[in-house]
Design an enzyme around this catalytic site. Structure first.
Site, PDB file in Angstrom:
ATOM      1  N   CYS A   2       0.863  -1.172   0.000  1.00  0.00           N
ATOM      2  CA  CYS A   2       0.000   0.000   0.000  1.00  0.00           C
ATOM      3  C   CYS A   2       0.902   1.226   0.000  1.00  0.00           C
ATOM      4  O   CYS A   2       2.103   1.119   0.173  1.00  0.00           O
ATOM      5  CB  CYS A   2      -0.857   0.028   1.259  1.00  0.00           C
ATOM      6  SG  CYS A   2      -1.718  -1.516   1.572  1.00  0.00           S
ATOM      7  N   ARG A  27       1.008   1.749  -5.980  1.00  0.00           N
ATOM      8  CA  ARG A  27       1.250   0.768  -4.926  1.00  0.00           C
ATOM      9  C   ARG A  27      -0.033   0.064  -4.480  1.00  0.00           C
ATOM     10  O   ARG A  27       0.008  -0.884  -3.686  1.00  0.00           O
ATOM     11  CB  ARG A  27       1.885   1.444  -3.713  1.00  0.00           C
ATOM     12  CG  ARG A  27       3.199   2.115  -4.028  1.00  0.00           C
ATOM     13  CD  ARG A  27       3.753   2.811  -2.815  1.00  0.00           C
ATOM     14  NE  ARG A  27       4.240   1.866  -1.841  1.00  0.00           N
ATOM     15  CZ  ARG A  27       5.469   1.388  -1.810  1.00  0.00           C
ATOM     16  NH1 ARG A  27       6.353   1.781  -2.698  1.00  0.00           N
ATOM     17  NH2 ARG A  27       5.838   0.513  -0.910  1.00  0.00           N
ATOM     18  N   TRP A  83      -3.876  -1.763  -1.181  1.00  0.00           N
ATOM     19  CA  TRP A  83      -3.939  -3.006  -1.955  1.00  0.00           C
ATOM     20  C   TRP A  83      -4.287  -4.082  -0.933  1.00  0.00           C
ATOM     21  O   TRP A  83      -3.485  -4.413  -0.063  1.00  0.00           O
ATOM     22  CB  TRP A  83      -2.585  -3.288  -2.620  1.00  0.00           C
ATOM     23  CG  TRP A  83      -2.562  -4.564  -3.389  1.00  0.00           C
ATOM     24  CD1 TRP A  83      -3.239  -4.838  -4.533  1.00  0.00           C
ATOM     25  CD2 TRP A  83      -1.808  -5.755  -3.073  1.00  0.00           C
ATOM     26  NE1 TRP A  83      -2.960  -6.130  -4.954  1.00  0.00           N
ATOM     27  CE2 TRP A  83      -2.088  -6.705  -4.079  1.00  0.00           C
ATOM     28  CE3 TRP A  83      -0.931  -6.114  -2.054  1.00  0.00           C
ATOM     29  CZ2 TRP A  83      -1.526  -7.973  -4.093  1.00  0.00           C
ATOM     30  CZ3 TRP A  83      -0.364  -7.379  -2.063  1.00  0.00           C
ATOM     31  CH2 TRP A  83      -0.667  -8.288  -3.072  1.00  0.00           C
ATOM     32  N   ASN A 109       0.931  -0.477   6.079  1.00  0.00           N
ATOM     33  CA  ASN A 109       1.304  -1.288   4.929  1.00  0.00           C
ATOM     34  C   ASN A 109       2.029  -2.508   5.476  1.00  0.00           C
ATOM     35  O   ASN A 109       3.012  -2.353   6.205  1.00  0.00           O
ATOM     36  CB  ASN A 109       2.238  -0.447   4.022  1.00  0.00           C
ATOM     37  CG  ASN A 109       2.807  -1.239   2.865  1.00  0.00           C
ATOM     38  OD1 ASN A 109       2.329  -2.326   2.540  1.00  0.00           O
ATOM     39  ND2 ASN A 109       3.830  -0.694   2.229  1.00  0.00           N
ATOM     40  N   GLY A 110       1.553  -3.704   5.147  1.00  0.00           N
ATOM     41  CA  GLY A 110       2.198  -4.913   5.676  1.00  0.00           C
ATOM     42  C   GLY A 110       1.151  -5.887   6.170  1.00  0.00           C
ATOM     43  O   GLY A 110      -0.036  -5.748   5.855  1.00  0.00           O
ATOM     44  N   GLU A 489       7.572 -14.204 -20.441  1.00  0.00           N
ATOM     45  CA  GLU A 489       7.365 -12.792 -20.110  1.00  0.00           C
ATOM     46  C   GLU A 489       6.241 -12.196 -20.968  1.00  0.00           C
ATOM     47  O   GLU A 489       5.436 -11.402 -20.487  1.00  0.00           O
ATOM     48  CB  GLU A 489       8.688 -12.030 -20.281  1.00  0.00           C
ATOM     49  CG  GLU A 489       8.646 -10.542 -20.024  1.00  0.00           C
ATOM     50  CD  GLU A 489       8.190 -10.126 -18.632  1.00  0.00           C
ATOM     51  OE1 GLU A 489       8.030 -10.980 -17.751  1.00  0.00           O
ATOM     52  OE2 GLU A 489       7.950  -8.917 -18.443  1.00  0.00           O
ATOM     53  N   LYS A 493       2.919 -10.532 -19.350  1.00  0.00           N
ATOM     54  CA  LYS A 493       2.479  -9.151 -19.614  1.00  0.00           C
ATOM     55  C   LYS A 493       1.018  -9.140 -20.023  1.00  0.00           C
ATOM     56  O   LYS A 493       0.230  -8.342 -19.535  1.00  0.00           O
ATOM     57  CB  LYS A 493       3.308  -8.495 -20.728  1.00  0.00           C
ATOM     58  CG  LYS A 493       4.711  -8.080 -20.403  1.00  0.00           C
ATOM     59  CD  LYS A 493       4.831  -6.944 -19.417  1.00  0.00           C
ATOM     60  CE  LYS A 493       4.778  -7.409 -18.012  1.00  0.00           C
ATOM     61  NZ  LYS A 493       5.926  -7.727 -17.279  1.00  0.00           N
ATOM     62  N   GLU A 496      -1.354 -10.067 -17.122  1.00  0.00           N
ATOM     63  CA  GLU A 496      -1.369  -9.048 -16.065  1.00  0.00           C
ATOM     64  C   GLU A 496      -2.320  -7.898 -16.385  1.00  0.00           C
ATOM     65  O   GLU A 496      -3.052  -7.436 -15.528  1.00  0.00           O
ATOM     66  CB  GLU A 496       0.041  -8.445 -15.886  1.00  0.00           C
ATOM     67  CG  GLU A 496       0.976  -9.268 -15.027  1.00  0.00           C
ATOM     68  CD  GLU A 496       2.344  -8.614 -14.899  1.00  0.00           C
ATOM     69  OE1 GLU A 496       2.871  -8.596 -13.787  1.00  0.00           O
ATOM     70  OE2 GLU A 496       2.909  -8.129 -15.899  1.00  0.00           O
ATOM     71  N   HIS A 512       3.035 -31.671 -25.583  1.00  0.00           N
ATOM     72  CA  HIS A 512       2.748 -32.415 -24.359  1.00  0.00           C
ATOM     73  C   HIS A 512       1.609 -31.784 -23.559  1.00  0.00           C
ATOM     74  O   HIS A 512       1.530 -31.956 -22.345  1.00  0.00           O
ATOM     75  CB  HIS A 512       4.009 -32.508 -23.495  1.00  0.00           C
ATOM     76  CG  HIS A 512       5.125 -33.234 -24.164  1.00  0.00           C
ATOM     77  ND1 HIS A 512       5.073 -34.572 -24.451  1.00  0.00           N
ATOM     78  CD2 HIS A 512       6.310 -32.787 -24.646  1.00  0.00           C
ATOM     79  CE1 HIS A 512       6.189 -34.935 -25.072  1.00  0.00           C
ATOM     80  NE2 HIS A 512       6.957 -33.866 -25.208  1.00  0.00           N
ATOM     81  N   LYS A 612       2.473  -3.168  -7.575  1.00  0.00           N
ATOM     82  CA  LYS A 612       3.797  -2.968  -8.164  1.00  0.00           C
ATOM     83  C   LYS A 612       4.888  -3.692  -7.387  1.00  0.00           C
ATOM     84  O   LYS A 612       5.796  -4.274  -7.959  1.00  0.00           O
ATOM     85  CB  LYS A 612       4.076  -1.461  -8.220  1.00  0.00           C
ATOM     86  CG  LYS A 612       5.413  -1.084  -8.823  1.00  0.00           C
ATOM     87  CD  LYS A 612       5.398  -1.292 -10.309  1.00  0.00           C
ATOM     88  CE  LYS A 612       6.754  -1.134 -10.946  1.00  0.00           C
ATOM     89  NZ  LYS A 612       6.866  -2.015 -12.124  1.00  0.00           N
TER      90      LYS A 612
HETATM   91  C1  G6P Z   1       4.943  -7.826  -8.575  1.00  0.00           C
HETATM   92  C2  G6P Z   1       4.867  -6.904  -9.782  1.00  0.00           C
HETATM   93  C3  G6P Z   1       5.679  -7.492 -10.933  1.00  0.00           C
HETATM   94  C4  G6P Z   1       7.108  -7.772 -10.490  1.00  0.00           C
HETATM   95  C5  G6P Z   1       7.147  -8.659  -9.246  1.00  0.00           C
HETATM   96  C6  G6P Z   1       8.544  -8.729  -8.661  1.00  0.00           C
HETATM   97  O1  G6P Z   1       4.268  -8.996  -8.842  1.00  0.00           O
HETATM   98  O2  G6P Z   1       3.524  -6.718 -10.180  1.00  0.00           O
HETATM   99  O3  G6P Z   1       5.693  -6.578 -12.016  1.00  0.00           O
HETATM  100  O4  G6P Z   1       7.803  -8.390 -11.531  1.00  0.00           O
HETATM  101  O5  G6P Z   1       6.310  -8.113  -8.225  1.00  0.00           O
HETATM  102  O6  G6P Z   1       8.900  -7.449  -8.229  1.00  0.00           O
HETATM  103  P1  G6P Z   1      10.362  -6.928  -8.032  1.00  0.00           P
HETATM  104  O7  G6P Z   1      10.197  -5.497  -7.626  1.00  0.00           O
HETATM  105  O8  G6P Z   1      10.968  -7.757  -6.937  1.00  0.00           O
HETATM  106  O9  G6P Z   1      11.084  -7.073  -9.315  1.00  0.00           O
END
Ligand code: G6P
Length: 617
Positions: A2, A27, A83, A109-110, A489, A493, A496, A512, A612
């Site tokens: 958060c 955040r 969040w 936050n936590g 990746e 993307k 997400e 498979h 994030k």
């Molecule tokens: C979250 C974000 C991702 C990121 C991952 C790892 O899931 O939404 O975009 O890749 O955390 O985050 P970091 O800051 O450790 O790369």
């Protein structure tokens, strides 16, 4: 995770807090709230909250919060953008949480792990909880621990409370009649901003950058008070700390849209610069210069294995790192998810260097994995966020230098990480005598920013491809060798930000399992650059998809006529070495995901349920 912002000063706190929340919105954005204390006009704290579930579709809690606030001139306030972890993302569960016993308001936050036991205890003491969150117990426990006989009863109550809880926190506390804010951290970042006759608390430097460049990063188990008399930092035992003041070096423009529609779009288009910034000043005439590696000194020649540990997109970059270390430096490498590594009791070879990758430098699982690894092994960080926890706890490390990444779906940090991994593998390969053509590697890396620009120029073609499949429900991404993590990746993307289900697979594994799903409704993205032995095999996989009427979108090298005959859509990218190809091949996949999300009416900067940086387990 958060976002938290707090203000104490002579100005009106309201607009500062709302503007600060906007900068912290990445955040978390399912609900938001503020607590304001106007010493001049009343002795009460005003709380205003709002949540997405009460709002018309598309209205952000922040816009609604700003609209709900009545004008006032409070000069002390705390605010939060959430969040959700414990408790639904509704208005009741939005922060600040309150204990009426002493008029205490808390933003957090936590995660408070022992909140159930604390809740029972507090209820037995007559407290009534009104939310479904873990955070609310903080407010009530502080209220319960409040002892007016103490010198600063709020600081003492916070210290006592934190000694009783298990879990992580970045938190800020206000109390009616109290002329400051008390903040504390353990695991979730918090900084103090030192302005001119005003002080700030914030989860990151973004909101503070508007007002001051001077910050102090709180350490775990530190408790700070900010007030008209300045700042004061202690630990839970009330020992006083003198903390180092740091200067924020980045410019506010870096966290503005600057003409782009979304941060994700801006960050995709920044990548020629990101890659350049990651290698700038590090490519010498005879070899790579990475100060971070030099810091490991005598340890380096003894390293015989590498373990890469990360989450999310950083984990995909790590998968590419494995290929680079093994093929360029001849060092065996393995990749683990941080969340698995931390509980797996891994048997590490003492000669194994543990490299953690993180954009934010805050991810709870990655941080804990690092702490575990540090007990027995040397650790190294590849991180974007300057001064973040992971950078501070590593034995050594290097920065990506990508600048703040705001888009929740990571893009430029990925290319920055892969560039740094390439540099590391090169340096280690040279030191071990396995690389004898450094100048070729150097020239190829230096040519990449221009090649990325060429791909970005194909933006409108990629948008057209996205339009064709934006209504589809599934996507498959396939690649082999070093292009397999690129496929992963690309799939990540898309899922997400567009809410389309997507899977990444090694192309040969398609038969498979995923092949069972292929029909005319399944777009299959092939990452098929390079002309090594795997190329022909990938062509066979394309034939298999075509035979089942799947739609083929192929990322290939410019001039590849063979795939043109097979594919429904071609995305031709410039040629580069096999080891640098991921840095080019990922760009069209980022654009494909971005356009698909926008076409589907999604805001790519605020994907549902994601955050994030995940500062909780
Ligand atoms: C979250 C974000 C991702 C990121 C991952 C790892 O899931 O939404 O975009 O890749 O955390 O985050 P970091 O800051 O450790 O790369």
């Amino acid at each position: 995770m958060c976002g938290i912002i707090g203000y104490v000063g002579k100005r009106n706190a309201q607009p500062i807090l709302i503007q600060g929340l906007k900068r912290l919105e990445y955040r978390g954005y399912d609900s938001a709230g503020v607590a304001l204390f106007n010493q001049g006009s009343s002795n009460a704290i005003t709380i205003v909250k709002t949540a997405k579930d009460n709002l018309p579709n598309g209205v952000s809690p922040l816009i609604s919060l700003a609209g709900k606030l009545k004008p006032d001139s409070a000069q002390i306030g705390i605010a939060h953008t959430r969040w959700a972890t414990h408790g639904e993302p509704n208005e009741t569960n939005a922060h600040p949480h309150v204990c009426n016993k002493h008029g205490i308001a808390v933003v957090h936050n936590g995660i408070i792990e022992n909140y159930r036991a604390l809740r029972k205890y507090l209820e037995s003491k007559g407290h009534t909880m009104s939310t479904g969150t873990d955070s609310e117990v903080l407010a009530h426990l502080i209220g319960e621990n409040f002892d007016a006989k103490e010198k600063d009863p709020l600081i003492s109550a916070v210290q006592k409370t934190l000694a009783e809880i298990e879990g992580t926190y970045g938190m800020a506390v206000m109390m009616k009649g109290y002329d400051g804010i008390v903040a504390a951290r353990n695991g979730s970042p918090l900084i103090i901003g030192l302005g001119d006759e005003e002080l700030f608390i914030s989860s990151d430097p973004g909101p503070i950058n508007d007002h001051t460049k001077n910050i102090i990063r709180l350490d775990d188990f530190q408790v700070a008070r900010i007030g008209p008399d300045g700042y004061h930092i202690t630990n839970l035992d009330n020992d006083v700390f003198e903390s180092k003041v740091e200067k924020i070096t980045w410019d506010i423009k870096q966290i503005e849209l600057s003409g782009y529609d979304h941060f994700m779009q801006k960050e995709i288009f920044q990548q020629p610069q990101t890659v350049q910034d990651a290698f700038r000043g590090r490519l010498g005439e005879k070899g790579v210069r990475l100060d971070g590696l030099d810091e490991l000194g005598k340890v380096m020649p003894k390293i015989s294995r590498i373990k890469l540990v990360a989450c999310g997109t950083s984990w995909h970059a790590s998968k590419i790192g494995k290929y680079l270390f093994e093929n360029l430096a001849g060092i065996p490498a393995e990749v683990d998810y941080a969340s698995e590594f931390r509980y797996a009791h891994p048997i590490l070879d003492p000669a194994e260097l543990v490299i953690v990758l993180s954009q934010s430098g805050e991810t709870a699982d990655t941080l804990e994995a690092l702490r575990q690894a540090k007990k027995t092994n040397h650790t190294f960080g590849i991180v974007n966020a300057v001064g973040s926890l992971i950078t501070r706890e590593n034995d050594a490390g290097i920065y990506i230098h990508a600048g703040p990444e705001i888009g929740v779906a990571s893009t430029k940090a990925f290319t920055g990480q892969v560039t740094c991994l390439y540099l590391m593998a090169l340096q280690m390969g040279i030191e071990r005598g396995v690389i004898d053509n450094y100048s070729v590697h150097k020239a190829e890396l230096e040519s990449l920013p221009g090649k990325i620009k060429e791909i970005l120029d194909m933006d409108s073609n990629i948008k057209t491809i996205a339009e064709n499949y934006a209504k589809n429900k599934n996507y498959l991404f396939l690649g082999r060798g070093i292009n397999f993590p690129v496929a992963l990746e690309g799939a990540l993307k898309l899922k997400e930000i567009s809410k389309i289900h997507a899977e990444g697979y090694p192309a040969a594994e398609m038969k498979h399992g995923p092949i069972a799903l292929i029909d005319k409704n399944m777009p299959v993205v092939f990452v098929a650059t390079g002309r090594d032995t795997l190329y022909e095999k990938v062509l066979s996989n394309m034939e298999e998809v075509k035979a089942r009427k799947g739609k083929i979108i192929a990322v290939v090298n410019q001039g590849d006529e063979r795939v043109r005959d097979l594919a429904d859509h071609i995305i031709p990218v410039p040629t580069t070495s096999k080891w640098l190809a991921p840095l080019l091949n990922v760009i069209p996949l980022q654009l494909l995901a971005y356009h698909t999300a926008v076409i589907r009416g999604k805001n790519p900067d605020k994907p549902e349920n994601l955050a994030k940086a995940v500062t909780v387990e």
